[in-house]
Each structure stands twice: as C-alpha cells, then as structure tokens.
Design a protein around this motif. Structure first.
Motif, PDB file in Angstrom:
ATOM      1  N   VAL A   1       0.824  -1.205   0.000  1.00 25.94           N
ATOM      2  CA  VAL A   1       0.000   0.000   0.000  1.00 25.94           C
ATOM      3  C   VAL A   1       0.858   1.255   0.000  1.00 25.94           C
ATOM      4  O   VAL A   1       2.055   1.228   0.287  1.00 25.94           O
ATOM      5  N   ARG A   2       0.178   2.344  -0.282  1.00 26.26           N
ATOM      6  CA  ARG A   2       0.769   3.672  -0.183  1.00 26.26           C
ATOM      7  C   ARG A   2      -0.260   4.606   0.431  1.00 26.26           C
ATOM      8  O   ARG A   2      -1.440   4.566   0.067  1.00 26.26           O
ATOM      9  N   ALA A   3       0.193   5.411   1.394  1.00 23.11           N
ATOM     10  CA  ALA A   3      -0.688   6.407   2.004  1.00 23.11           C
ATOM     11  C   ALA A   3      -0.472   7.750   1.336  1.00 23.11           C
ATOM     12  O   ALA A   3       0.672   8.163   1.093  1.00 23.11           O
ATOM     13  N   VAL A   4      -1.552   8.429   1.022  1.00 23.41           N
ATOM     14  CA  VAL A   4      -1.503   9.765   0.425  1.00 23.41           C
ATOM     15  C   VAL A   4      -2.177  10.723   1.394  1.00 23.41           C
ATOM     16  O   VAL A   4      -3.348  10.533   1.752  1.00 23.41           O
ATOM     17  N   ASP A   5      -1.439  11.745   1.844  1.00 26.97           N
ATOM     18  CA  ASP A   5      -1.952  12.709   2.812  1.00 26.97           C
ATOM     19  C   ASP A   5      -2.109  14.081   2.169  1.00 26.97           C
ATOM     20  O   ASP A   5      -1.273  14.494   1.350  1.00 26.97           O
ATOM     21  N   VAL A   6      -3.173  14.767   2.551  1.00 30.26           N
ATOM     22  CA  VAL A   6      -3.426  16.130   2.072  1.00 30.26           C
ATOM     23  C   VAL A   6      -3.917  16.963   3.248  1.00 30.26           C
ATOM     24  O   VAL A   6      -4.772  16.512   4.020  1.00 30.26           O
ATOM     25  N   GLU A   7      -3.385  18.161   3.388  1.00 30.18           N
ATOM     26  CA  GLU A   7      -3.900  19.098   4.385  1.00 30.18           C
ATOM     27  C   GLU A   7      -5.217  19.678   3.877  1.00 30.18           C
ATOM     28  O   GLU A   7      -5.294  20.142   2.732  1.00 30.18           O
ATOM     29  N   MET A   8      -6.221  19.663   4.721  1.00 28.19           N
ATOM     30  CA  MET A   8      -7.533  20.146   4.305  1.00 28.19           C
ATOM     31  C   MET A   8      -7.506  21.641   3.954  1.00 28.19           C
ATOM     32  O   MET A   8      -8.332  22.118   3.170  1.00 28.19           O
ATOM     33  N   SER A   9      -6.565  22.369   4.518  1.00 28.62           N
ATOM     34  CA  SER A   9      -6.484  23.805   4.250  1.00 28.62           C
ATOM     35  C   SER A   9      -6.146  24.115   2.794  1.00 28.62           C
ATOM     36  O   SER A   9      -6.306  25.258   2.333  1.00 28.62           O
ATOM     37  N   SER A  10      -5.702  23.085   2.045  1.00 28.75           N
ATOM     38  CA  SER A  10      -5.391  23.296   0.626  1.00 28.75           C
ATOM     39  C   SER A  10      -6.639  23.357  -0.245  1.00 28.75           C
ATOM     40  O   SER A  10      -6.550  23.641  -1.437  1.00 28.75           O
ATOM     41  N   VAL A  11      -7.787  23.101   0.333  1.00 28.85           N
ATOM     42  CA  VAL A  11      -9.043  23.048  -0.411  1.00 28.85           C
ATOM     43  C   VAL A  11      -9.788  24.367  -0.234  1.00 28.85           C
ATOM     44  O   VAL A  11     -10.005  24.824   0.896  1.00 28.85           O
ATOM     45  N   ALA A  12     -10.189  24.974  -1.337  1.00 27.41           N
ATOM     46  CA  ALA A  12     -10.858  26.275  -1.267  1.00 27.41           C
ATOM     47  C   ALA A  12     -12.126  26.215  -0.415  1.00 27.41           C
ATOM     48  O   ALA A  12     -12.422  27.135   0.356  1.00 27.41           O
ATOM     49  N   GLY A  13     -12.865  25.132  -0.547  1.00 25.35           N
ATOM     50  CA  GLY A  13     -14.110  25.007   0.208  1.00 25.35           C
ATOM     51  C   GLY A  13     -13.896  24.996   1.708  1.00 25.35           C
ATOM     52  O   GLY A  13     -14.743  25.471   2.474  1.00 25.35           O
ATOM     53  N   ALA A  14     -12.741  24.479   2.146  1.00 21.52           N
ATOM     54  CA  ALA A  14     -12.449  24.456   3.577  1.00 21.52           C
ATOM     55  C   ALA A  14     -12.215  25.867   4.094  1.00 21.52           C
ATOM     56  O   ALA A  14     -12.680  26.244   5.174  1.00 21.52           O
ATOM     57  N   GLY A  15     -11.483  26.674   3.302  1.00 22.74           N
ATOM     58  CA  GLY A  15     -11.254  28.049   3.713  1.00 22.74           C
ATOM     59  C   GLY A  15     -12.531  28.858   3.810  1.00 22.74           C
ATOM     60  O   GLY A  15     -12.674  29.724   4.680  1.00 22.74           O
ATOM     61  N   LEU A  16     -13.475  28.593   2.911  1.00 27.18           N
ATOM     62  CA  LEU A  16     -14.768  29.271   2.984  1.00 27.18           C
ATOM     63  C   LEU A  16     -15.597  28.785   4.159  1.00 27.18           C
ATOM     64  O   LEU A  16     -16.382  29.539   4.742  1.00 27.18           O
ATOM     65  N   TYR A  17     -15.423  27.511   4.507  1.00 28.77           N
ATOM     66  CA  TYR A  17     -16.194  26.931   5.617  1.00 28.77           C
ATOM     67  C   TYR A  17     -15.845  27.620   6.926  1.00 28.77           C
ATOM     68  O   TYR A  17     -16.712  27.895   7.749  1.00 28.77           O
ATOM     69  N   ALA A  18     -14.539  27.899   7.130  1.00 26.15           N
ATOM     70  CA  ALA A  18     -14.117  28.525   8.381  1.00 26.15           C
ATOM     71  C   ALA A  18     -12.730  29.120   8.226  1.00 26.15           C
ATOM     72  O   ALA A  18     -11.874  28.561   7.544  1.00 26.15           O
ATOM     73  N   GLU A  19     -12.515  30.264   8.873  1.00 31.81           N
ATOM     74  CA  GLU A  19     -11.181  30.867   8.919  1.00 31.81           C
ATOM     75  C   GLU A  19     -10.240  29.946   9.693  1.00 31.81           C
ATOM     76  O   GLU A  19     -10.594  29.392  10.728  1.00 31.81           O
ATOM     77  N   GLY A  20      -9.036  29.786   9.167  1.00 35.06           N
ATOM     78  CA  GLY A  20      -8.053  28.967   9.870  1.00 35.06           C
ATOM     79  C   GLY A  20      -8.421  27.501   9.924  1.00 35.06           C
ATOM     80  O   GLY A  20      -8.052  26.798  10.876  1.00 35.06           O
ATOM     81  N   TYR A  21      -9.131  27.028   8.902  1.00 33.38           N
ATOM     82  CA  TYR A  21      -9.579  25.621   8.882  1.00 33.38           C
ATOM     83  C   TYR A  21      -8.370  24.689   9.043  1.00 33.38           C
ATOM     84  O   TYR A  21      -7.364  24.810   8.336  1.00 33.38           O
ATOM     85  N   ARG A  22      -8.488  23.752   9.993  1.00 34.60           N
ATOM     86  CA  ARG A  22      -7.433  22.773  10.222  1.00 34.60           C
ATOM     87  C   ARG A  22      -7.975  21.368  10.034  1.00 34.60           C
ATOM     88  O   ARG A  22      -9.076  21.060  10.517  1.00 34.60           O
ATOM     89  N   GLY A  23      -7.199  20.531   9.374  1.00 33.40           N
ATOM     90  CA  GLY A  23      -7.616  19.150   9.196  1.00 33.40           C
ATOM     91  C   GLY A  23      -6.685  18.439   8.243  1.00 33.40           C
ATOM     92  O   GLY A  23      -5.781  19.045   7.650  1.00 33.40           O
TER      93      GLY A  23
END
Length: 477
Positions: free
Chosen positions: A388-410
C-alpha cells in the motif's frame, strides 16, 4: 409467578433496539410472524442513551465552534451556551425517555411486542418474564435472533460501586452539567462527552491510558482532536491510568498511577463494551453466558441452524448503522431459508451475506474537529499484508475548507492498494467532514478504481474537493 400457554411465531427477536426493529421489519415484510421481546424501552440504547442524545448534546457545541471561526458572526457567539436549552432539546430527541412512538411503529409493521426479560430455555424457545412476574413461553418455527446489544465495561476497582460512576448512559442523560468531570478513556464516547460537557460548563479532565486518542483511527486523528480539546480547556492526560477512585463527602477522588490526586463531582468511565448476553439463557443451548456470539456472514451463530446474533453481540462492528445493516441481511437470510430458497453468494445484491461490517465500516466521531474514517488504516493494511501507499493532504489546501471557516485545520489520508489501484481506507479530520464519509464508503465498498475516481468531479468550492487533491497527489508523486 404464573405462566401462560406458549405462543408460536416464525421468528422471535430478543431486543427492540434499532437492530431488533430492523430484523422485525424485514421478517414481517417477508410475511413471517414475528415477536419482539424488550425489557426496557423500545428503540434501545441508540434512541435514549447513545446516538440520539449524544448528537443532540454535541450539535450546538459544533455549531457554535463553526460560527466562532467565521468573521462577521464570531463576535455574536462568544458567550456560553444555554445549557438548559441544550438539555431540553436533548430530551425532545429522546422523546423524554418514553417509547410510545416506537411501540406504534412496531404495531404498524404487525410485530407483537412482549415486554419483559427474555431467556432461552431450550432450542427455539424463549421464556419472557414480565415486571408483574407473569411468564410467557414463545417458540420460533424458524429463528431466534439475539439483538441485546452491549453495555459499558467498568474496571475492577475497589469501592467503584459506592462511587456510582457515570457510564455512557448517565453521560448522555444527565440533567445538569457537573462542575468538574473526570472522563476515563480515549475512544469515541470519551472524546465526544469531553467535548460536550466542557462546552456545556463542566471543567473536564480526560485520563487516557494509551499514548493518544482514537487509537483505532490514523494517529493524526487523535492528535488533532487532542489539540482541539486542550485548546477548549480540557485537561488531557495521556499515558495515565486510574489506580483508585472513592467518593468522599460527595466528591469523587481519583488517584492515578503517577500519584496524582484529582477531585471531581462526577467520573465517567468510557473504557469499553461487553455483550449483554450474561442472562439470556445461553447455557441452556450449550453456549457461554456473557460471551460474544460468533456468526457467519448471514449472521447465523456458528454451529446453529436457528439462532442468529445481530449487532453489537457478535462483535463484528459495534456501531448502530452497522447493526442495522446486519439486521437487513439477517432478515433476508431468515426469510430465504424459511421459504426454502438457497442462499446464493452470486445474489447480485449480496442480500444474504454481510461483508461491509468488516471491509468498509464507516464511522464518524462528532468532536470538534470531526474525525471520520472508513476501511483500513495504513497500519491495518500493512499488517494485513497489502502493498500500500498512504496519500496525505492538508484540508487547508481546499478552497471550500477556507470558505467553511477561517483557519480551517484538518487532514485527509487515503490508503491505496498498489496491486489493484483501489482504495482500502480513507480518513478525514476537520470541521464538517462527517458528510464526506459516505462517498468514501462507496469508493471502498465498491472497489472503485482510482482511474474511475479521477472522473468523479467534486463541486467547487466545497470541502469535497479534497478528493481531487488526494488523487492529484497520488498521480503526481
């Protein structure tokens, strides 16, 4: 104590929680006469002491947290929650611990309700003892289905009974917020109740025996939730065990293995579950009382032709939605066997075999941030021998997350089977990610090739665009 004549049914269901209700619904839909036995409230643990009250407590907490991260709204929601109003809404969602509506539903599908404690006394035979001492004997032509669920597991500590600790039941049904609350455990119940009661006015200390929270998920899930709990004011202590607990003049006194003394008004133990099978007569049919019941994929107990165990009691996946899924499978299997139709694995719907309760189990932890996962973690996939291979992404890279909340972390992770290029598991941590998990469940359960997922286009700008970022990362690295 008196006894009535025995009553014969096609199916007898022990337990009227969501699992038992769904079994009865399926067997009645197939035309099988069905009796349901319940010693408490029809609707079970989920309706009155678990899913519904806990989420009713948590929803205002999460809504306020989201609002506080939105400019233009944050200044309006800096005050405390109206705890009395939150508890009143919780009470509405539990129907004030009355089951009239659920009883009407059972009546509506044509199932017979027998109130009292049910015990197996012989093959296909259940004796029900009512609160008035009257006994009824129910016999099943085709199946007895055990849907008695699980209960809280308490540690073996001296004087614990005198302390009268909270379990998940007391934590979700409490009439007021304790001033100081100690929560013991690091799993779903512990983290959710620490989140809820801290926000509702309690000063919470969370004692975790292990190294971190939510140990069955990817490590980053527990790390992010622990950070948020600490920021909210919870005293999170990992690597800490309870050595002793007493109640002195109404105050709970906890002594840890490190010698710390913690005082509180209440203590909640969220340290595991045990099957509610200790007093249902298993010994009369050669099974061990108090044991988990092993089943095949049709939910029939190993070695039996007539006994089924559905939901928590079989220990496959201790989640209400998975128990309801199993109930639909069991009901279909019972109906097929009753009609003489062979159970074919080639059935296009897979209606007679439960597979999603071990291959693609979704779960959401309703903390702030939410943690949601389905399928295997990276460690589980590697332990199972997958390449297997794990692929990780910071949620803050998604435009929708930034609109959802300031300083979105995940963070999001997908675990890819490199041999087949399908997904074995996904984990999302962040505000609102609970609504992402069904799409992930479809991808895992359906073994959708990554090449096809590339053409499942997420709407912009939504948090779902994290799917695109995950796939891009896999393709480009």
């Amino acid at each position: 104590m008196t006894e009535t004549d025995s009553i014969a049914y096609d199916v007898v269901v022990l337990g009227a929680g969501p699992v038992g209700e769904n079994v009865a619904d399926r067997t009645r839909a197939a035309g099988l006469s069905t009796a349901v036995v319940e010693s408490e409230l029809v609707g079970g643990e989920c309706s009155y002491w678990a899913c519904m009250p806990s989420k009713a407590l948590l929803r205002p907490v999460i809504a306020r947290a989201d609002a506080r991260r939105l400019p233009g709204l944050s200044q309006s929601v800096q005050g405390p929650l109206d705890t009395a109003a939150v508890l009143a809404r919780r009470d509405e969602y539990t129907s004030h611990w009355k089951d009239d509506g659920q009883v009407r539903w059972l009546d509506g599908i044509g199932a017979d309700l027998h109130r009292g404690h049910g015990r197996l006394t012989a093959p296909r035979t259940v004796e029900v003892t009512g609160s008035d001492g009257v006994r009824q004997v129910l016999t099943a032509r085709h199946a007895v289905v055990v849907c008695t669920g699980s209960g809280a597991q308490l540690p073996d500590l001296p004087t614990l009974a005198e302390v009268e600790p909270w379990t998940s039941r007391e934590a979700t049904s409490a009439k007021a917020a304790p001033g100081r609350l100690v929560v013991v455990g690091g799993g779903v119940v512990a983290t959710e109740m620490a989140t809820a009661w801290q926000a509702l006015g309690s000063r919470v200390t969370l004692l975790v025996r292990g190294k971190g929270l939510l140990s069955r998920m990817e490590p980053f899930a527990g790390e992010l939730v622990a950070e948020a709990l600490t920021e909210a004011g919870v005293d999170v202590r990992t690597g800490t065990s309870v050595e002793a607990v007493t109640r002195e003049h109404g105050t709970v006194v906890v002594v840890t293995d490190g010698g710390d003394r913690i005082e509180a008004d209440e203590i909640l133990f969220a340290t595991g579950r045990v099957p509610r099978t200790a007093d249902i007569g298993l010994e009369t049919i050669g099974l061990e009382p108090g044991s988990w019941l092993e089943v095949d994929d049709s939910l029939r107990v190993t070695g039996s032709e007539w006994l089924y165990a559905v939901g928590d009691v079989n220990h496959r996946a201790l989640l209400t939605h998975q128990g309801k899924y199993q109930a639909r499978i069991a009901g279909a299997a019972i109906a097929a066997r009753a009609s003489g139709v062979p159970l074919l694995e080639s059935d296009p719907w897979g209606a007679h075999a439960a597979t999603a309760d071990h291959a693609a189990v979704p779960q959401v932890v309703f903390t702030d941030p939410e943690a949601a996962a389905v399928g295997l973690s990276l460690a589980e996939a590697e332990q199972a021998g997958h390449r297997v291979r794990a692929v990780d992404v910071e949620m803050s890279s998604v435009a929708g997350a930034g609109l959802y909340a300031e300083g979105y972390r995940g963070r999001a992770r997908m675990v890819v089977d490199l041999e087949r290029e399908i997904l074995l598991g996904l984990t999302f941590v962040g505000a609102g990610v609970g609504e992402l998990i069904h799409s992930a469940s479809i991808a895992v359960a359906g073994q959708v090739p990554i090449s096809r997922l590339w053409h499942a286009v997420p709407s912009y700008p939504t948090i779902s665009e994290v799917w695109l970022r995950l796939l891009e990362s896999y393709r480009d690295n």
